[in-house]
Design a protein around this motif. Sequence first.
Motif, PDB file in Angstrom:
ATOM      1  N   ALA A 188     -15.818 -38.113  18.614  1.00 53.22           N
ATOM      2  CA  ALA A 188     -15.562 -39.598  17.444  1.00 53.22           C
ATOM      3  C   ALA A 188     -15.546 -39.019  16.318  1.00 53.22           C
ATOM      4  CB  ALA A 188     -17.756 -40.156  18.198  1.00 53.22           C
ATOM      5  N   SER A 189     -15.228 -37.935  15.235  1.00 56.22           N
ATOM      6  CA  SER A 189     -14.695 -38.391  13.842  1.00 56.22           C
ATOM      7  C   SER A 189     -14.194 -38.107  14.098  1.00 56.22           C
ATOM      8  CB  SER A 189     -15.890 -37.051  14.025  1.00 56.22           C
ATOM      9  OG  SER A 189     -15.236 -35.575  14.034  1.00 56.22           O
ATOM     10  N   LEU A 190     -13.185 -36.968  15.138  1.00 58.15           N
ATOM     11  CA  LEU A 190     -11.124 -37.045  15.156  1.00 58.15           C
ATOM     12  C   LEU A 190     -10.716 -38.660  15.619  1.00 58.15           C
ATOM     13  CD1 LEU A 190     -11.072 -33.204  16.070  1.00 58.15           C
ATOM     14  CD2 LEU A 190     -11.721 -34.268  13.866  1.00 58.15           C
ATOM     15  N   VAL A 191     -11.110 -39.083  16.584  1.00 62.32           N
ATOM     16  CA  VAL A 191     -10.046 -39.816  16.612  1.00 62.32           C
ATOM     17  C   VAL A 191      -9.243 -40.853  15.319  1.00 62.32           C
ATOM     18  CG1 VAL A 191      -9.816 -42.446  18.248  1.00 62.32           C
ATOM     19  CG2 VAL A 191     -11.520 -40.483  18.903  1.00 62.32           C
ATOM     20  N   PRO A 192     -10.254 -41.565  14.404  1.00 62.00           N
ATOM     21  CA  PRO A 192      -8.932 -42.598  14.168  1.00 62.00           C
ATOM     22  C   PRO A 192      -7.574 -41.558  13.576  1.00 62.00           C
ATOM     23  CG  PRO A 192     -11.372 -42.627  13.515  1.00 62.00           C
ATOM     24  CD  PRO A 192     -11.092 -41.402  14.354  1.00 62.00           C
ATOM     25  N   MET A 193      -8.373 -40.296  13.166  1.00 63.32           N
ATOM     26  CA  MET A 193      -7.144 -39.341  12.224  1.00 63.32           C
ATOM     27  C   MET A 193      -6.016 -38.978  14.055  1.00 63.32           C
ATOM     28  SD  MET A 193     -10.143 -37.412   9.363  1.00 63.32           S
ATOM     29  CE  MET A 193     -10.598 -37.089  10.712  1.00 63.32           C
ATOM     30  N   GLU A 194      -6.327 -38.355  15.095  1.00 64.14           N
ATOM     31  CA  GLU A 194      -6.479 -37.592  15.613  1.00 64.14           C
ATOM     32  C   GLU A 194      -6.174 -38.741  16.797  1.00 64.14           C
ATOM     33  OE1 GLU A 194      -4.419 -35.073  15.630  1.00 64.14           O
ATOM     34  OE2 GLU A 194      -4.788 -34.042  13.874  1.00 64.14           O
ATOM     35  N   HIS A 195      -5.021 -39.457  17.197  1.00 65.55           N
ATOM     36  CA  HIS A 195      -5.282 -40.407  17.741  1.00 65.55           C
ATOM     37  C   HIS A 195      -4.983 -39.627  19.827  1.00 65.55           C
ATOM     38  CE1 HIS A 195      -1.213 -39.767  17.226  1.00 65.55           C
ATOM     39  NE2 HIS A 195      -1.187 -40.811  18.277  1.00 65.55           N
ATOM     40  N   CYS A 196      -4.652 -38.097  19.380  1.00 65.75           N
ATOM     41  CA  CYS A 196      -4.048 -37.695  20.815  1.00 65.75           C
ATOM     42  C   CYS A 196      -5.519 -36.858  21.292  1.00 65.75           C
ATOM     43  CB  CYS A 196      -3.027 -36.852  20.735  1.00 65.75           C
ATOM     44  SG  CYS A 196      -1.796 -37.593  20.846  1.00 65.75           S
ATOM     45  N   ILE A 197      -6.736 -36.656  20.716  1.00 67.22           N
ATOM     46  CA  ILE A 197      -7.565 -36.573  21.035  1.00 67.22           C
ATOM     47  C   ILE A 197      -8.134 -36.688  22.921  1.00 67.22           C
ATOM     48  CG2 ILE A 197      -9.745 -37.691  19.885  1.00 67.22           C
ATOM     49  CD1 ILE A 197     -10.459 -34.376  19.392  1.00 67.22           C
ATOM     50  N   THR A 198      -8.515 -38.131  22.569  1.00 71.26           N
ATOM     51  CA  THR A 198      -8.623 -38.740  23.517  1.00 71.26           C
ATOM     52  C   THR A 198      -8.041 -37.869  24.799  1.00 71.26           C
ATOM     53  OG1 THR A 198      -9.605 -40.432  22.678  1.00 71.26           O
ATOM     54  CG2 THR A 198      -9.659 -40.126  25.409  1.00 71.26           C
ATOM     55  N   ARG A 199      -6.920 -37.880  25.569  1.00 75.84           N
ATOM     56  CA  ARG A 199      -5.982 -37.354  25.972  1.00 75.84           C
ATOM     57  C   ARG A 199      -5.780 -36.098  26.015  1.00 75.84           C
ATOM     58  NH1 ARG A 199       0.793 -38.504  26.775  1.00 75.84           N
ATOM     59  NH2 ARG A 199       0.998 -37.008  28.317  1.00 75.84           N
ATOM     60  N   PHE A 200      -6.200 -35.178  25.572  1.00 76.51           N
ATOM     61  CA  PHE A 200      -5.662 -33.954  25.150  1.00 76.51           C
ATOM     62  C   PHE A 200      -7.105 -34.022  26.142  1.00 76.51           C
ATOM     63  CE2 PHE A 200      -7.918 -29.874  22.909  1.00 76.51           C
ATOM     64  CZ  PHE A 200      -6.714 -29.286  23.614  1.00 76.51           C
ATOM     65  N   PHE A 201      -8.204 -34.420  26.345  1.00 76.47           N
ATOM     66  CA  PHE A 201     -10.070 -33.689  26.596  1.00 76.47           C
ATOM     67  C   PHE A 201      -9.589 -34.322  27.762  1.00 76.47           C
ATOM     68  CE2 PHE A 201     -12.691 -33.685  22.262  1.00 76.47           C
ATOM     69  CZ  PHE A 201     -11.752 -32.426  22.344  1.00 76.47           C
ATOM     70  N   GLN A 202      -8.637 -35.370  28.286  1.00 77.83           N
ATOM     71  CA  GLN A 202      -9.142 -36.019  29.433  1.00 77.83           C
ATOM     72  C   GLN A 202      -8.135 -34.967  30.144  1.00 77.83           C
ATOM     73  OE1 GLN A 202      -7.124 -40.125  29.382  1.00 77.83           O
ATOM     74  NE2 GLN A 202      -8.988 -40.605  28.415  1.00 77.83           N
ATOM     75  N   GLU A 203      -6.978 -34.500  29.607  1.00 75.76           N
ATOM     76  CA  GLU A 203      -6.645 -33.090  30.195  1.00 75.76           C
ATOM     77  C   GLU A 203      -6.404 -32.216  30.845  1.00 75.76           C
ATOM     78  OE1 GLU A 203      -2.036 -33.596  28.946  1.00 75.76           O
ATOM     79  OE2 GLU A 203      -2.113 -35.939  29.261  1.00 75.76           O
ATOM     80  N   CYS A 204      -7.542 -31.835  29.707  1.00 74.59           N
ATOM     81  CA  CYS A 204      -8.663 -30.196  30.068  1.00 74.59           C
ATOM     82  C   CYS A 204      -9.175 -29.973  30.956  1.00 74.59           C
ATOM     83  CB  CYS A 204      -8.987 -30.253  28.467  1.00 74.59           C
ATOM     84  SG  CYS A 204      -8.556 -29.675  26.906  1.00 74.59           S
ATOM     85  N   ASP A 205      -9.762 -31.556  31.735  1.00 79.12           N
ATOM     86  CA  ASP A 205     -10.570 -31.670  32.376  1.00 79.12           C
ATOM     87  C   ASP A 205      -9.366 -31.700  33.516  1.00 79.12           C
ATOM     88  OD1 ASP A 205     -12.463 -31.786  34.330  1.00 79.12           O
ATOM     89  OD2 ASP A 205     -12.858 -33.764  33.939  1.00 79.12           O
ATOM     90  N   GLY A 206      -8.784 -29.840  34.245  1.00 74.62           N
ATOM     91  CA  GLY A 206      -7.995 -29.928  34.957  1.00 74.62           C
ATOM     92  C   GLY A 206      -8.481 -30.668  36.519  1.00 74.62           C
ATOM     93  N   ASP A 207     -10.094 -30.225  37.141  1.00 74.71           N
ATOM     94  CA  ASP A 207     -10.301 -30.851  37.904  1.00 74.71           C
ATOM     95  C   ASP A 207     -10.905 -32.580  37.924  1.00 74.71           C
ATOM     96  OD1 ASP A 207     -13.126 -30.556  36.828  1.00 74.71           O
ATOM     97  OD2 ASP A 207     -13.282 -28.752  38.504  1.00 74.71           O
ATOM     98  N   GLN A 208     -10.979 -33.093  36.964  1.00 73.97           N
ATOM     99  CA  GLN A 208     -11.086 -33.904  37.286  1.00 73.97           C
ATOM    100  C   GLN A 208     -12.697 -34.648  37.805  1.00 73.97           C
ATOM    101  OE1 GLN A 208      -8.780 -36.770  36.369  1.00 73.97           O
ATOM    102  NE2 GLN A 208      -7.718 -34.878  34.929  1.00 73.97           N
ATOM    103  N   ASP A 209     -13.356 -33.640  37.110  1.00 75.09           N
ATOM    104  CA  ASP A 209     -15.654 -33.947  37.623  1.00 75.09           C
ATOM    105  C   ASP A 209     -15.848 -34.397  36.107  1.00 75.09           C
ATOM    106  OD1 ASP A 209     -15.273 -31.701  36.519  1.00 75.09           O
ATOM    107  OD2 ASP A 209     -16.357 -30.475  37.091  1.00 75.09           O
TER     108      ASP A 209
END
Length: 225
Positions: A188-209
Motif C-alpha cells: 500500500a505504501s509503494l504502489v503510487p511510486m512502484e506501479h509494478c509491485i501489484t503484478r510482481f506479488f501476483q506473479e510471485c504466487d506461483g501456485d495461485q493459492d
Amino acid sequence: DTCRNFHCKRGKVCHADKQGKPHCICQDPAACPPTKDYEHVCGTDNKTYDGTCQLFGTKCQLEGTKMGRQLHLDYMGSCKYIPPCTDYEVDQFPLRMRDWLKNILIQYYERDLNTSGILTEKQRNKVKKIYQNDKRLAAGDHPVELLLHDFEKNYHMYVYPVHWQFHQLDQHPVDRLLTHSELAPLRASLVPMEHCITRFFQECDGDQDKLIALKEWCHCFGIKE
C-alpha cells in the motif's frame, strides 16, 4: 468499562450489550473521526476513502458479500491513474527492490550506531558486514546493468535483506506464508511510486493459492534455495 481491553479486528468496534457483555460490531463509516487529505486511501474498488477507518468499516458492513470479499486497501493516498506494468518493467523490478531493502537495513544500522533499538543485536551483526561492504555503491538511482552486476558479484549481500523483509511481514500469524493482509503494509505504501509491485506479488504466487510462501518469495527475488 468492559470494552477497555476487548480487542476487535479492523473495521469493527466494541459495543457492550444490556448485560454489559462486550461484542464486536461494524464500525459506522460515517462515525469515523475526520481526517486530513494525506490520510486518504484508495480501495481496490478504485474509490477514495477518507481513511482506513472508513474503508474497513465499509468492508465490514459488506461482510458475506462478493463486494466485501473483494474490497481491500489498495494503496495510500487518493485514487489516481496507475499505469500498467510492462513485461520489461516487472523483470527489472526485483533489481530495484533488492537494492531498496538492502539500503533500508543499512539506514537502520546507521541509526542504531547512535541510539540502539531498531535492530536486534543478532540483526546488527548480520547487517554490519553488508554495511562495511556497501560503500562501493553510492546511494541514488543506478542503471539496471550496474544493479544486476552488483547482485551477481555480491550475491551474499542481498540474501539477508530479502529474508528479513519476509519475516517482518509474516506476523499474523507467523506461519512462513504471506497473506494479502500481511503484504498490505508494504504494498500500500509503494504502489503510487512502484506501479509494478501489484503484478510482481501476483506473479510471485506461483501456485495461485493467494499465499506467498518463503520459497516463492525468495524465487521472485532471485535468491537460491
